[in-house]
Design an enzyme around this catalytic site. Structure first.
Site, short mmCIF file in Angstrom:
data_model
loop_
_atom_site.label_atom_id
_atom_site.label_comp_id
_atom_site.label_asym_id
_atom_site.label_seq_id
_atom_site.Cartn_x
_atom_site.Cartn_y
_atom_site.Cartn_z
N THR A 120 0.86 -1.19 0.00
CA THR A 120 0.00 0.00 0.00
C THR A 120 0.89 1.23 0.00
O THR A 120 1.67 1.43 0.93
CB THR A 120 -0.91 0.00 1.24
N GLU A 150 -3.45 -4.68 -3.36
CA GLU A 150 -4.05 -5.92 -2.86
C GLU A 150 -5.16 -5.59 -1.87
O GLU A 150 -5.00 -4.69 -1.05
CB GLU A 150 -2.97 -6.77 -2.15
N ASN A 224 -9.90 1.60 1.52
CA ASN A 224 -9.73 1.33 2.95
C ASN A 224 -10.29 2.45 3.81
O ASN A 224 -10.93 2.21 4.83
CB ASN A 224 -8.25 1.10 3.27
N PHE A 265 -19.54 -4.21 6.66
CA PHE A 265 -18.81 -3.21 7.42
C PHE A 265 -19.71 -2.23 8.14
O PHE A 265 -19.41 -1.05 8.28
CB PHE A 265 -17.76 -2.52 6.55
N GLY A 269 -18.68 -1.66 17.21
CA GLY A 269 -17.86 -2.36 18.18
C GLY A 269 -16.87 -1.43 18.84
O GLY A 269 -17.09 -0.21 18.90
N GLY A 273 -9.07 -1.85 13.89
CA GLY A 273 -7.64 -1.95 14.19
C GLY A 273 -6.94 -2.66 13.05
O GLY A 273 -7.42 -2.66 11.90
N CYS A 276 -3.78 -2.15 8.68
CA CYS A 276 -4.18 -1.43 7.47
C CYS A 276 -5.02 -0.19 7.74
O CYS A 276 -4.58 0.92 7.49
CB CYS A 276 -4.90 -2.40 6.53
N LYS A 336 -8.91 -9.00 14.99
CA LYS A 336 -10.13 -9.58 14.43
C LYS A 336 -9.97 -11.08 14.51
O LYS A 336 -8.86 -11.57 14.71
CB LYS A 336 -10.34 -9.13 12.99
#
Ligand code: UDX
Length: 475
Positions: A120, A150, A224, A265, A269, A273, A276, A336
């Site tokens: 990235t 990616e 992102n 998405f 919560g 984190g 990325c 996650k």
């Protein structure tokens, strides 16, 4: 086609393994010699479903080799740069590893090379890369530079790479476009032996999106940042739901039924984190700033995310009153599920905050304990969720590991000092837990607790607005 992958992190390892899986001869290099020798010995540096198996198969078939960067440069016609671009103190992405690889390619390679950015990177990195390669080349290097971001997620990296929604390719020459199409043809046609599914679910074949390098680089940061924005948006809605007595799960469901919004998405919560989203949002803010664009929207996304932990801890404090000396079980450490990665994990910030308040923290995670020890040395690590819950005043859920759905609630209740569960991922069913005699608190879902205003939110609340109507009606 002889392809090389430089850098064996999540993206590099998955790229190398999956390109070999679809039939290419791949040479993967890693500058961390300890990690390289482990990989050559078949030892995995990360927990990632299916990856170990794909790597083992590819090595056995001779299509995947691990070695030094020099060999990767000499051997590969197409070279994927997958080195890390960690955040610098000011939020910029650190491009020194990319520059190092560019210099090595310029000094060592002769003849044609297709140099592909897969890490990235900020927009216009490709322009710099092209310039750097030609400036430092002294062996008649003829090269194209391409961008190929990616979009794989940790925990489902192999599946995401082999079954992508799209393959984005940024090029400045037809030659480069043709080569990248050849490399990805088996994925475009979905004609490969899939290591994840016995029968691959039918999906729309991935779109091969051809564009210029600048646009391709921006697609990554913008995607992102947009996903992070969706998460902060629903987290803000969750706060509002707590104030007015609504149910964020229903609100998200109602929103997501609109295909222009989509259900993905929208899970509230304790915040996003991982390696990325936090750094990409920061980097995108910085990229915009450098082009005199004030991306205040993303700064708000970050601010909302940074407040998730203090908001969550205030729920716990509201229940436990005095935190000092309280025994708290922390379920989940990975950022996650299905990964052992704790980088920028909300669970780590949560653990620190609890320790700072003098709580005694016992933690359990099925995969990430070893990696969490360094970040949270003062936590007592347990072999299973029950051990962590022994005599606990509360259980806090920070990562929605599936195994927390299969808990023996009656056994658990007997172990605890007090049957209190505060769920930071809304993974459990309130009615079910209440039926088992637990006091269950979650995010943005009606419980007695969520109707009270929360001091931690003072600076996020609109100033002195009228009190929400609902509270004016007698219960
Ligand atoms: C992300 C992008 O999804 C992926 O496309 C990109 O290539 C790399 O960055 P990853 O960081 O592996 O992938 O995880 P992701 O599944 O996106 O989750 C990121 C964070 O957001 C996690 O902390 C997760 O818990 C949180 N999240 C995700 C939410 O809080 N709510 C959601 O609805 C989804």
């Amino acid at each position: 086609m002889k392809t090389s992958v430089i850098g064996a992190g999540y993206v590099g390892l998955t790229t190398a393994a999956c390109l070999a899986q679809i039939g290419h001869a791949v040479f993967c290099s890693e500058s961390d010699t300890d990690k390289l020798s482990k990989l050559q010995a078949g030892i995995m540096p990360v927990f990632e479903p299916h990856l170990e198996n794909v790597i083992a198969l590819a090595r056995k078939s001779g299509r995947l080799t691990f070695g030094a960067t020099e060999e990767a440069i000499e051997g590969g016609q197409a070279i994927f740069i997958c080195v890390g671009t960690p955040p610098l103190g000011n939020g910029d992405a650190d491009l020194s590893a990319i520059e190092g690889v560019a210099r090595a390619i310029a000094k060592k390679a002769s003849g044609y090379r297709l140099v592909i950015e897969k890490s990235t990177v900020p927009v216009q990195t490709g322009v710099q890369l092209r310039k750097h390669l030609s400036v430092h080349s002294n062996r008649g290097l003829d090269c194209d530079v391409a961008s190929n971001p990616e979009f794989l997620r940790e925990g489902s990296a192999v599946e995401d790479f082999l079954h992508p929604d799209r393959i984005v390719v940024g090029v400045e020459s037809g030659r480069a476009a043709k080569l990248l199409q050849e490399i990805y043809q088996p994925i475009i046609n979905q004609t490969f032996a899939c290591p994840v599914h016995s029968r691959c679910p039918s999906r729309t074949p991935p779109r091969f999106l051809l564009t210029d390098t600048n646009s391709s680089e921006l697609i990554k940061h913008a995607s992102n940042s947009f996903l992070a924005m969706k998460i902060s948006f629903i987290n803000m809605v969750a706060n509002l739901c707590e104030m007015v007595g609504a149910d964020v799960t229903k609100v998200a469901e109602g929103m997501g039924l609109d295909p222009r919004i989509g259900p993905a998405f929208l899970n509230p919560g304790i915040g996003f984190g991982g390696f990325c989203f936090p750094k990409d949002v920061q980097a995108f803010i910085r990229i915009a700033e450098k082009s005199a664009c004030d991306f205040g929207l993303l700064r708000e996304v970050e601010k909302i995310n940074q407040h998730r932990i203090s908001h969550f801890v205030s729920k716990v404090r509201e229940e436990l009153w005095v935190m000092r000396g309280k025994k708290i079980a922390l379920w989940g450490l990975a950022f996650k599920p299905n990964t052992d990665d704790v980088r920028f994990a909300p669970s780590i910030a949560l653990g620190r905050s609890l320790l700072d308040e003098g709580a005694l923290v016992s933690a359990y995670d099925p995969q990430a304990t070893e990696k969490a020890r360094a970040a949270l040395p003062d936590v007592h690590y347990c072999a299973d969720p029950y051990e962590a819950a022994q005599n606990a005043d509360a259980i806090l859920i920070a990562t929605e590991w599936e195994e927390f759905q299969q808990i023996d609630w009656d056994r658990l209740k007997k172990l605890m000092e007090r049957p209190l569960i505060v769920d930071g991922r809304n993974m459990l069913d309130p009615a079910d837990l209440t039926a088992h005699g637990f006091h269950y608190i979650s995010i943005g879902r009606p419980t007695a607790l969520s109707r009270k205003s929360d001091p931690a939110n003072d600076d996020l609340q609109p100033s002195a607005g009228p009190k929400p109507i609902l509270q004016d009606f007698p219960a």
